[in-house]
Design a protein around this motif. Structure first.
Motif, PDB file in Angstrom:
ATOM      1  N   UNK A 205       0.852  -1.192   0.000  1.00  0.00           N
ATOM      2  CA  UNK A 205       0.000   0.000   0.000  1.00  0.00           C
ATOM      3  C   UNK A 205       0.886   1.239   0.000  1.00  0.00           C
ATOM      4  N   UNK A 206       0.505   2.220  -0.808  1.00  0.00           N
ATOM      5  CA  UNK A 206       1.286   3.452  -0.966  1.00  0.00           C
ATOM      6  C   UNK A 206       0.367   4.629  -0.696  1.00  0.00           C
ATOM      7  N   UNK A 207       0.828   5.567   0.133  1.00  0.00           N
ATOM      8  CA  UNK A 207       0.019   6.732   0.496  1.00  0.00           C
ATOM      9  C   UNK A 207       0.599   7.995  -0.119  1.00  0.00           C
ATOM     10  N   UNK A 208      -0.175   9.076  -0.025  1.00  0.00           N
ATOM     11  CA  UNK A 208       0.196  10.333  -0.660  1.00  0.00           C
ATOM     12  C   UNK A 208       1.404  10.991  -0.004  1.00  0.00           C
ATOM     13  N   UNK A 209       1.654  10.681   1.265  1.00  0.00           N
ATOM     14  CA  UNK A 209       2.826  11.244   1.942  1.00  0.00           C
ATOM     15  C   UNK A 209       4.098  10.454   1.654  1.00  0.00           C
ATOM     16  N   UNK A 210       4.097   9.684   0.546  1.00  0.00           N
ATOM     17  CA  UNK A 210       5.264   8.948   0.052  1.00  0.00           C
ATOM     18  C   UNK A 210       5.727   7.891   1.044  1.00  0.00           C
ATOM     19  N   UNK A 211       4.775   7.111   1.555  1.00  0.00           N
ATOM     20  CA  UNK A 211       5.082   6.004   2.452  1.00  0.00           C
ATOM     21  C   UNK A 211       4.593   4.703   1.821  1.00  0.00           C
ATOM     22  N   UNK A 212       5.383   3.646   1.986  1.00  0.00           N
ATOM     23  CA  UNK A 212       5.061   2.325   1.446  1.00  0.00           C
ATOM     24  C   UNK A 212       5.010   1.327   2.588  1.00  0.00           C
ATOM     25  N   UNK A 284      12.124  16.436   2.412  1.00  0.00           N
ATOM     26  CA  UNK A 284      11.364  17.453   1.694  1.00  0.00           C
ATOM     27  C   UNK A 284       9.954  16.952   1.456  1.00  0.00           C
ATOM     28  N   UNK A 285       9.012  17.878   1.479  1.00  0.00           N
ATOM     29  CA  UNK A 285       7.611  17.516   1.318  1.00  0.00           C
ATOM     30  C   UNK A 285       7.267  17.475  -0.160  1.00  0.00           C
ATOM     31  N   UNK A 286       6.949  16.304  -0.658  1.00  0.00           N
ATOM     32  CA  UNK A 286       6.632  16.125  -2.066  1.00  0.00           C
ATOM     33  C   UNK A 286       5.572  15.042  -2.176  1.00  0.00           C
ATOM     34  N   UNK A 287       4.359  15.425  -2.566  1.00  0.00           N
ATOM     35  CA  UNK A 287       3.250  14.481  -2.607  1.00  0.00           C
ATOM     36  C   UNK A 287       3.457  13.436  -3.693  1.00  0.00           C
ATOM     37  N   UNK A 288       3.176  12.193  -3.335  1.00  0.00           N
ATOM     38  CA  UNK A 288       3.176  11.095  -4.301  1.00  0.00           C
ATOM     39  C   UNK A 288       1.804  11.082  -4.979  1.00  0.00           C
ATOM     40  N   UNK A 289       1.773  11.134  -6.290  1.00  0.00           N
ATOM     41  CA  UNK A 289       0.512  11.309  -7.014  1.00  0.00           C
ATOM     42  C   UNK A 289       0.083  10.093  -7.828  1.00  0.00           C
ATOM     43  N   UNK A 290       1.001   9.231  -8.216  1.00  0.00           N
ATOM     44  CA  UNK A 290       0.643   8.083  -9.055  1.00  0.00           C
ATOM     45  C   UNK A 290       1.654   6.976  -8.852  1.00  0.00           C
ATOM     46  N   UNK A 291       1.220   5.743  -9.069  1.00  0.00           N
ATOM     47  CA  UNK A 291       2.112   4.589  -8.903  1.00  0.00           C
ATOM     48  C   UNK A 291       1.626   3.448  -9.786  1.00  0.00           C
TER      49      UNK A 291
END
Length: 911
Positions: A205-212, A284-291
């Motif tokens: 599972x991958x979230x928008x705050x770039x965590x897996x 750094x804060x960078x939103x994950x948008x697609x995977x």
């Protein structure tokens, strides 16, 4: 002149929003473009836009595993079931609410649709013979917020759904005793994607705050136990209750919020989190948008809001590669079946990339104009189209592949006009930055820059038939500037207009320039007689556009009052007029306080173009319609609706009562500034709107229309992109002077008697393309000269037209070249008298021959290189001394040279 033009392609826009999908073979990519979908063939380097459209912009696409079906869902939840084989709509369905994602099961028997906080399981169409193509099977409840993503297990037994409430739910697609639902937490932001491991229930599972998060399941897929069947009496009672209900059956409901008892939790499927990784290690804060995840190669691709993407190998989370493709948000990622190609879509730039990660090279890199396109021009042979946009870019497109192959970015402001010279290898563009630039299509460079003595904003552009004189009109100084293409020097400045120059056009046959202005005049300038004004025509309203007929004997003028007038410029006499205001049929904008009918009274045509034969004229303006008029009869022949996309403004003809409240239009209320400022009403004449509004809808309009010199197609630059319409007469039965005796069997009988000329005439009377091809290819090459000399003049034109279309697809190049050569040599003098009528056919023939010439010349150059390489290897082997040579080296060199010689010989034979 036929008017059976049909939509054939969309250029200039490659991606808008929604998810990208690779086809089953992995060689083609499906991209949603507004309310249409485009199919990019990456192997053959071609693009095709399907001739179907949704009512609003497409937000998600679901592709069946076999690649034959696709489900397209728009912004309001209206879905189309589309056959990708037949390229047609099979079924329409309405989900009543916006849909977030659609996904077919790997076996193709079911598909899941997520909307709001629910997941709906449907039977896939085509697997069962049912009246309704969308049959609801189960409804799954669980998430507290909107759902975002779906993924299936490889055996289609279970699927996972991610949600905005930071949880991921695992549901059973069938009734399993040990897995009905399972909820996974562990994230602190919205779930962007979830992926099952290959042949396993293990989950990422991958979230928008770039965590897996890596989740391990204690049960294998084979360990899922079927639910025991229900009591037969209960099933019968439930069936009777269902019959009493008048509503549509809603399927089985599975609730995921009921707390199970301790007894039920024994021997159930359990998940445990074994690892958690973070992509932004620097903090750094960078939103994950697609995977996207490729299960066979364990390759994870993630895209971020800053335009960066990462490649990781799971489950060890090893970084393979990191690259930035732009500074805009990556909206969608897809991986093909082999795991070699990765597709990225950036909705902010309208950019589409296909990247081969192993060789680190681009397979496809396309981007449309950032803002709307303003102008277009066809090359003389109809093979290329050049477009200019408000973003200051000049792009050249190949009409056969629909790809842009060069982009010029030298302009610093919006491009207002573009054109080709007579040779087709030079592109000219005028811009609001005060320059007119000439670009070379051989070396792809800006080799001339024309400027005025004082800064001027150029709004129009024209080049004469010889390509030596360049003219540009200014919208602020009311002057026309004339330059020499050869020297680049300013030759003269033509003054006389009292308003902005709106359009320029050179006479194709004479060196006469026509200029249109807002001062209600059209002036003719003689380029060979000291640049003097030859004639001035007074128009009743501001003139917007002027165009010469291809033979140069007539002038068409469109004015602000909606009229199109035709002039005999030699005698300064008006020969006719068309009242086109009622044909525009303007739509009602959201902020309009008047009806569409009243709004259309102030509209007019802003672009004109004659057809290749000069019998018709194409007109477009601030409307969703393009009109074709017959010049001689001055009547409307046909109207083309260029778009049915209601995501654009000015599409509604009447006011939608659903958008009305007691306080007025909902659009006015939403877009108001609030507080004491009240409602923000745009100024009259403002077309773009305010981008700071929460809801911004671009207005539908046609900025430029042009006919192809071959007469087989025409193009229009619109808000949606560059639309191509072409003649598709392959399925139309259109006989010519048909007799009772003209039948396929009689034609073949005549052909067997070796009466080739009579057989060709009979085939053209029946007008069946396949039959004509069969007859012509049955003629021996030695008899072509005799047949061409005895062919009636009426059928020479038809045979030339057939040869031009046959060159597009046939592999018998030499045979058809012999036919074309003999026809033109034997009937050339007679054809000269009909040069104007035959010009589109000759240009169509030239375009087809030129395209084959380029392909074959490249192949021959490659073969020559191979032969030279093989000769060099053999010479190098011969120069070696016998003592230095070994038997193994000799055999290896011989095999290399023999292989290269054989391949080159095969290529030459095929070409």
């Amino acid at each position: 002149m036929r008017f059976a033009y049909r939509f054939s392609g969309l250029l200039g826009t490659v991606y808008r929003r929604g998810n990208l999908s690779f086809t089953r073979d992995g060689n083609s990519l499906i991209s949603p473009v507004g309310n249409r979908i485009s199919l990019f063939d990456l192997k053959n380097n071609k693009c095709e836009t399907l001739p179907l459209a949704t009512r609003l912009n497409i937000v998600c696409v679901g592709l069946s595993p076999d690649g034959s079906l696709a489900i397209l869902v728009d912004e309001e939840g209206a879905a189309l079931l589309v056959s990708l084989i037949g390229k047609c709509v099979i079924h329409q369905f309405y989900f009543h609410k916006p849909v977030h994602s659609v996904s077919f099961s790997p076996d193709g028997k079911k598909f899941v649709v997520t909307k709001d906080n629910l997941a709906y399981l449907y039977h896939a169409p085509g697997k069962k013979r049912e009246f309704n193509a969308f049959v609801l099977d189960k409804t799954y409840y669980g998430p507290y917020d909107e759902t975002t993503c779906i993924d299936w297990t490889d055996d289609s037994k279970c699927f996972a759904v991610g949600s905005k409430d930071m949880s991921t739910w695992v549901f059973g697609a069938e009734r399993w005793a040990n897995l009905i639902y399972y909820s996974l937490g562990g994230h602190k932001d919205i779930i962007v994607a979830c992926f099952f491991e290959e042949n396993s229930l293990d989950l990422y599972t991958i979230s928008q705050d770039a965590a897996l998060c890596v989740w391990q399941c204690d049960t294998e897929l084979d360990g899922l136990k079927p639910m025991p069947p229900k009591d037969a009496a209960k099933e019968k009672k439930a069936a009777e209750d269902d019959e009493e209900l008048l509503e549509e059956p809603k399927g089985e409901e599975i609730h995921g919020k009921v707390d199970p008892s301790e007894q039920e939790t024994r021997n159930k499927v359990k998940y445990s989190r074994v690892a958690k990784y973070f992509f932004n290690k620097e903090g750094d804060f960078n939103n994950l948008t697609a995977a996207a995840y490729h299960k066979k190669t364990h390759l994870l691709v993630t895209g971020f809001a800053s335009g960066i993407f990462h490649l990781h190998e799971l489950p060890d989370f090893n970084l393979i590669h990191s690259l930035s493709i732009s500074d805009q948000r990556i909206a969608s990622i897809s991986i093909n079946c082999t795991g070699d190609w990765i597709a990225f879509g950036c909705s902010g730039l309208g950019q589409l990339l296909v990247w081969e990660w192993q060789s680190e090279s681009y397979v496809l890199k396309q981007q449309g104009h950032f803002n709307s396109m303003v102008s277009l021009a066809y090359s003389p042979d109809g093979q290329y189209i050049v477009t200019g946009g408000e973003d200051g870019k000049v792009k050249v497109w190949n009409t056969s592949s629909s790809f842009c192959f060069v982009t010029f970015t030298e302009h610093n402001s919006g491009v207002t006009a573009v054109t080709f010279t007579c040779t087709g290898y030079v592109v000219l563009s005028a811009s609001l930055d005060g320059t007119v630039r000439a670009f070379d299509l051989h070396r792809y460079r800006n080799f001339r820059t024309f400027t005025s003595p004082r800064p001027s904003q150029f709004s129009s552009l024209a080049v004469d038939s010889s390509g030596e004189i360049v003219a540009a009109g200014s919208q602020d100084s009311f002057e026309i500037f004339i330059w020499s293409m050869q020297s680049g020097r300013l030759l003269d400045v033509l003054a006389g207009h009292e308003g902005p120059i709106s359009s320029l056009s050179f006479n194709p046959m004479k060196c006469v320039l026509a200029s249109a202005s807002w001062d209600k005049t059209v002036k003719l300038w003689d380029m060979l007689d000291s640049w003097r004004t030859k004639e001035t025509f007074l128009i009743n309203s501001d003139v917007l556009v002027v165009a010469f007929r291809p033979d140069g004997k007539e002038l068409a003028v469109a004015a602000l009052n909606g009229q199109i007038t035709f002039w005999d410029h030699e005698n300064a006499v008006q020969t006719g007029s068309i009242e086109g205001r009622h044909d525009l049929q303007m739509g009602r904008k959201e902020l309009d306080k008047i009806t569409a009918k009243q709004s259309a009274k102030g509209k007019s045509f802003t672009t004109l173009c004659y057809s290749a034969d000069g019998q018709s004229i194409l007109a477009g303006g601030l409307s969703k319609f393009v009109c074709i008029y017959n010049v001689k009869e001055q009547i409307l022949m046909k109207k083309f609706e260029i778009s049915c996309n209601h995501s654009l403004d000015a599409m509604e003809e009447y006011l939608d009562r659903r958008k009305m409240t007691e306080f007025g239009s909902m659009a006015l209320i939403d877009e108001g500034g609030g507080g004491d400022e009240g409602v923000a009403i745009p100024l009259p004449g403002v077309k773009r709107g305010d981008m700071s509004y929460r809801h911004f809808k671009p207005e539908i309009r046609v900025t430029c229309v042009r006919f192809c010199p071959t007469g087989r197609s025409w193009a229009a630059t619109t808000t949606e992109g560059l639309l191509l319409y072409s003649l598709d007469s392959g399925v139309i039965f259109d006989p010519f002077e048909l007799d009772v005796d003209v039948t396929p069997s009689n034609i073949r009988k005549t052909l067997s008697q070796k009466k080739f000329t009579l057989a060709i005439v009979m085939a053209f009377k029946l007008n069946e393309k396949k039959l004509i091809q069969e007859v012509i290819e049955a003629v021996p090459s030695s008899e072509v000269d005799v047949v061409c000399s005895s062919l009636p003049d009426l059928y020479v034109e038809k045979l030339l037209e057939f040869l031009a279309s046959a060159f597009e697809t046939s592999c018998h190049l030499e045979f058809y070249l012999i036919w074309a050569h003999k026809l033109l040599m034997l009937h050339g003098q007679k054809l000269k008298t009909k040069s104007v009528k035959l010009l589109p056919v000759i240009q169509f023939l030239q375009k087809s021959i030129q395209r084959h010439f380029e392909d074959v010349s490249k192949l021959c150059e490659w073969n020559i290189y191979n032969i030279k390489y093989a000769l060099a290897i053999s010479q190098q082997r011969g120069m070696k001394r016998p003592a230095e040579e070994t038997p193994g080296d000799e055999e290896e060199l011989d095999s290399d040279s023999d292989y290269l010689m054989q391949e080159a010989h095969k290529d030459n034979l095929s070409s």
